[in-house]
Motif scaffolding. Structure first.
Motif, PDB file in Angstrom:
ATOM      1  N   ILE A 134      34.542  12.806 -16.317  1.00 60.36           N
ATOM      2  CA  ILE A 134      34.367  11.249 -16.661  1.00 60.36           C
ATOM      3  C   ILE A 134      35.684  10.653 -16.471  1.00 60.36           C
ATOM      4  O   ILE A 134      35.728   9.467 -15.754  1.00 60.36           O
ATOM      5  CB  ILE A 134      33.923  11.092 -18.280  1.00 60.36           C
ATOM      6  CG1 ILE A 134      32.282  11.753 -18.360  1.00 60.36           C
ATOM      7  CG2 ILE A 134      33.818   9.680 -18.396  1.00 60.36           C
ATOM      8  CD1 ILE A 134      31.981  11.652 -19.372  1.00 60.36           C
ATOM      9  N   ILE A 135      37.144  11.182 -16.874  1.00 58.41           N
ATOM     10  CA  ILE A 135      38.062  10.600 -16.796  1.00 58.41           C
ATOM     11  C   ILE A 135      38.478  10.351 -15.238  1.00 58.41           C
ATOM     12  O   ILE A 135      39.040   9.413 -14.576  1.00 58.41           O
ATOM     13  CB  ILE A 135      39.248  11.428 -17.647  1.00 58.41           C
ATOM     14  CG1 ILE A 135      38.866  11.079 -18.879  1.00 58.41           C
ATOM     15  CG2 ILE A 135      40.667  10.719 -17.121  1.00 58.41           C
ATOM     16  CD1 ILE A 135      39.932  11.809 -19.948  1.00 58.41           C
ATOM     17  N   GLY A 136      38.401  11.536 -14.738  1.00 61.41           N
ATOM     18  CA  GLY A 136      38.509  11.591 -13.238  1.00 61.41           C
ATOM     19  C   GLY A 136      37.790  10.382 -12.588  1.00 61.41           C
ATOM     20  O   GLY A 136      38.376  10.019 -11.585  1.00 61.41           O
ATOM     21  N   ILE A 159      46.226   8.716 -14.156  1.00 56.42           N
ATOM     22  CA  ILE A 159      44.913   8.774 -14.831  1.00 56.42           C
ATOM     23  C   ILE A 159      44.121  10.024 -14.069  1.00 56.42           C
ATOM     24  O   ILE A 159      43.390  10.688 -14.671  1.00 56.42           O
ATOM     25  CB  ILE A 159      44.095   7.546 -14.951  1.00 56.42           C
ATOM     26  CG1 ILE A 159      45.026   6.243 -15.780  1.00 56.42           C
ATOM     27  CG2 ILE A 159      42.801   7.499 -15.717  1.00 56.42           C
ATOM     28  CD1 ILE A 159      44.430   5.170 -15.624  1.00 56.42           C
ATOM     29  N   GLY A 160      43.822  10.093 -12.899  1.00 60.19           N
ATOM     30  CA  GLY A 160      43.105  10.830 -12.114  1.00 60.19           C
ATOM     31  C   GLY A 160      43.736  12.205 -12.476  1.00 60.19           C
ATOM     32  O   GLY A 160      42.999  13.253 -12.540  1.00 60.19           O
ATOM     33  N   MET A 166      41.822  18.377 -16.698  1.00 57.22           N
ATOM     34  CA  MET A 166      40.840  18.588 -17.711  1.00 57.22           C
ATOM     35  C   MET A 166      39.769  19.366 -17.132  1.00 57.22           C
ATOM     36  O   MET A 166      38.922  19.894 -17.787  1.00 57.22           O
ATOM     37  CB  MET A 166      40.425  17.481 -18.354  1.00 57.22           C
ATOM     38  CG  MET A 166      41.702  16.832 -19.482  1.00 57.22           C
ATOM     39  SD  MET A 166      40.943  15.506 -20.216  1.00 57.22           S
ATOM     40  CE  MET A 166      39.922  16.079 -21.341  1.00 57.22           C
ATOM     41  N   MET A 167      39.466  19.204 -15.711  1.00 55.43           N
ATOM     42  CA  MET A 167      38.543  19.997 -15.046  1.00 55.43           C
ATOM     43  C   MET A 167      38.992  21.267 -14.682  1.00 55.43           C
ATOM     44  O   MET A 167      38.200  22.315 -14.733  1.00 55.43           O
ATOM     45  CB  MET A 167      37.999  19.329 -13.924  1.00 55.43           C
ATOM     46  CG  MET A 167      37.165  17.982 -14.222  1.00 55.43           C
ATOM     47  SD  MET A 167      36.845  17.205 -12.592  1.00 55.43           S
ATOM     48  CE  MET A 167      35.663  18.169 -11.898  1.00 55.43           C
ATOM     49  N   LEU A 225      32.759  13.562  -8.579  1.00 53.79           N
ATOM     50  CA  LEU A 225      33.438  13.798  -9.682  1.00 53.79           C
ATOM     51  C   LEU A 225      32.586  13.924 -10.832  1.00 53.79           C
ATOM     52  O   LEU A 225      32.597  14.906 -11.725  1.00 53.79           O
ATOM     53  CB  LEU A 225      34.758  13.076  -9.947  1.00 53.79           C
ATOM     54  CG  LEU A 225      35.855  13.247  -9.177  1.00 53.79           C
ATOM     55  CD1 LEU A 225      36.866  12.111  -9.185  1.00 53.79           C
ATOM     56  CD2 LEU A 225      36.525  14.597  -9.371  1.00 53.79           C
ATOM     57  N   LEU A 226      31.527  13.021 -11.064  1.00 48.39           N
ATOM     58  CA  LEU A 226      30.518  13.103 -12.217  1.00 48.39           C
ATOM     59  C   LEU A 226      29.778  14.354 -12.131  1.00 48.39           C
ATOM     60  O   LEU A 226      29.416  14.746 -13.144  1.00 48.39           O
ATOM     61  CB  LEU A 226      29.861  11.835 -12.222  1.00 48.39           C
ATOM     62  CG  LEU A 226      30.411  10.435 -12.585  1.00 48.39           C
ATOM     63  CD1 LEU A 226      29.832   9.362 -12.404  1.00 48.39           C
ATOM     64  CD2 LEU A 226      31.068  10.685 -14.076  1.00 48.39           C
TER      65      LEU A 226
END
Length: 598
Positions: A134-136, A159-160, A166-167, A225-226
């Motif tokens: 979600i953040i990516g 941010i990306g 985190m992935m 990404l989602l």
């Protein structure tokens, strides 16, 4: 006829016991799965609290999920070269400024490794991976609103990068958590997602640029990404197969009741390492009506008053840490801590554990899993930074371990970090600048993107081959890595001499093939240097070193193009750095750098 008073009392007692059982069942969640019927004593019963990797089953689903995450995040990160000139034109910036955005993306997602490791240990792979997706995606959407290259660097890069980190780490940890004997195969397939992702994402990125602008491409990539939310949701946590069993005949009874020690005895039990266990079926009704908790101390089962929290367990009853071996008292820890992934010392080992000396000395895989699951000792906790004590224990433990600089006392580890400092400067050069250089020499944009695809697929082949070769008895993973990294540097040095598309294909394919070992064999080499006990520590520091270099390297090399106006200087610098990296790795063959930590 008056009811018998004894019958009435017994009936009331039975009703009370039954009601208590219902309340207990409604408010208590079994931590360790269904209870077995066996009541035979077993001195290794504490191992049941530690999940045993299935080496298959749902693990194959986790492997595919890890593959998908690697496919998406590395595919996007390494196809940056396709978009580079678009960013330069839109923001009217230099090559160095535009490339800094991708450097931040790759660097930050490595730098946040210790932080993400702490989050994974506390919350698990599933929620952390979903949050990262979600953040990516949000970062890529925000980057389309950037009016300056600085804002673009912040949204796309910082941010990306945090979202990508985190992935990435849950994808690494998830495979290591589900596999032991077959970990080499599972890890090899999972990391192939990186190469195949680059192979597919480069032409896909070029397709998007032909049909929409870079902003539309970022929206499409955000949607991709989602999809990481779905793959991360498949990474369900492992749970032990059985509950703790009560040794038969070990419970002390007084008139059919379990003996309740005095408050002084209870305190002594806790101080000496008493560990709680669920009462067995025979005594559960009586124990629950007394609001008590069963504890194991040595081989005796006793009942302790419920004033002591049931989830506070003495670590020494389960885990054989160095502090416990020396007689030091470990702190109280939750039963759930025994199943947290990063408490396993081999979690970042990418090969089969059958190649680890620890396994060869154990009677069974279950004993091995128990031997590498360790918690920090009281001494280790007292010696770490005080600011970490404000964090939850699972997070503080991992942050302290992954950021522990004492591992650099190992000469070999220091050389390995130095090699990666120079190596990562050159590692990203072909991925970022090959496509742009090809276009400047008259190669079509489609063929220029194909160069990235070829690097990606050759990287996949290299990872598989190096992994297979490293498992052959007598073959040194370090030697394979050193030769490949050196050849990788030579191939980058030759790229400026390749002015036809055919020669570009050969040089870039050779780079992709040989560059694979720098990433894939690093955990195995690190394990040989510092041992399994310090592997998590070494992995954390290596992430930091690579992250800092990934941020600084490409912009520095990009400045050479801005100064000279020729891409050749960038490839000369990158190739020289990779050759220097290989030379430093060769030093690790010397006996001087194979010693223990000073």
């Amino acid at each position: 006829m008056k009811p018998n008073s004894e019958d009435m009392n017994g009936s009331v007692e039975d009703i009370g016991v039954e009601l208590t059982e219902k309340i207990y069942a409604a408010t208590t969640t079994p931590i360790l799965g269904p209870q077995t019927n066996s009541t035979e004593p077993n001195e290794d019963d504490w191992e049941d609290y530690i999940p045993e990797p299935p080496d298959g089953g749902w693990g194959w689903v986790v492997m595919v999920a890890s593959f998908v995450n690697n496919f998406v995040l590395d595919g996007i990160a390494y196809c940056f070269g396709v978009f580079l000139l678009e960013y330069v034109k839109f923001f009217n910036s230099s090559i160095a400024s535009a490339s800094l955005a991708n450097s931040l993306l790759c660097g930050v997602y490595l730098l946040v490794g210790p932080i993400v490791g702490a989050l994974v240990n506390k919350f698990g792979c599933r929620p952390v991976g979903i949050a990262g997706s979600i953040i990516g995606a949000c970062a890529f959407l925000l980057s389309t609103a950037s009016k300056s290259v600085v804002v673009f660097q912040l949204t796309y890069g910082v941010i990306g990068g945090f979202g990508f980190g985190m992935m990435y780490l849950p994808a690494v940890v998830g495979v290591g958590y589900y596999f032991e004997k077959k970990r080499g195969i599972a890890t090899g397939i999972a990391v192939c997602g990186t190469g195949i992702g680059v192979f597919c994402m480069a032409p896909f990125g070029k397709f998007l640029l032909h049909n929409v602008d870079w902003k539309g491409a970022h929206i499409a990539l955000a949607g991709l990404l989602l999809q990481g939310c779905i793959s991360s949701a498949l990474m369900r946590p492992l749970t032990p197969k059985r509950r703790r069993r009560q040794p038969k005949g070990d419970a002390e009874k007084t008139n059919g009741h379990a003996a309740v020690p005095s408050s002084d005895d209870q305190k002594a039990l806790l101080e000496n390492g008493a560990a709680p266990t669920q009462p067995n079926a025979e005594n559960s009704r009586r124990n629950r009506t007394m609001s008590s908790t069963s504890y194991i101390a040595g081989s005796r089962l006793v009942v302790v008053d419920s004033g002591t929290p049931a989830d506070n367990i003495h670590a020494s009853a389960f885990l054989h840490t160095p502090a416990n071996a020396s007689g030091a008292v470990s702190p109280h820890v939750s039963v759930q801590n025994l199943s947290r992934p990063l408490y396993r010392k081999d979690i970042f080992y990418s090969g089969s554990v059958l190649n680890v000396s620890h396994v060869k000395s154990k009677m069974s895989l279950k004993s091995y899993v128990a031997s590498i699951a360790t918690l920090p000792s009281a001494h280790e906790q007292s010696s770490r930074l005080s600011c970490l004590n404000s964090l939850p224990k699972p997070m503080a433990d991992i942050l302290a371990e992954m950021l522990d600089l004492t591992v650099l006392r190992n000469k070999g580890m220091m050389v390995l970090c130095a090699a990666n400092v120079v190596g990562m400067i050159g590692y990203y050069v072909p991925f970022i600048f090959s496509s742009s250089r090809a276009v400047s020499l008259g190669v079509s944009e489609g063929n220029a993107a194909l160069l990235l695809s070829l690097m990606g697929i050759c990287n996949t082949v290299g990872r598989v081959l190096s992994g297979v070769l490293s498992t052959i008895p007598g073959v040194s993973a370090l030697l394979i890595n050193n030769i490949c990294v050196t050849l990788c540097g030579i191939s980058v040095l030759l790229i400026p001499f390749c002015n036809s598309f055919a020669l570009m294909v050969v040089a870039n394919s050779a780079f992709g093939l040989f560059a694979s070992t720098l990433i894939s064999l690093a955990p195995i080499i690190m394990c040989e240097l510092v041992g399994l006990e310090k592997l998590t520590n070494g992995f954390g520091l290596l992430c930091l070193v690579r992250g800092v270099t990934a941020i600084a390297g490409p912009p520095i090399v990009g400045m050479l193009y801005d100064i000279t106006g020729d891409y050749s200087a960038t490839f000369y610098a990158g190739g020289a750095c990779l050759i220097a990296c290989g030379a430093l790795h060769f030093l690790l063959h010397l006996k001087y750098f194979k010693g223990k930590t000073d």
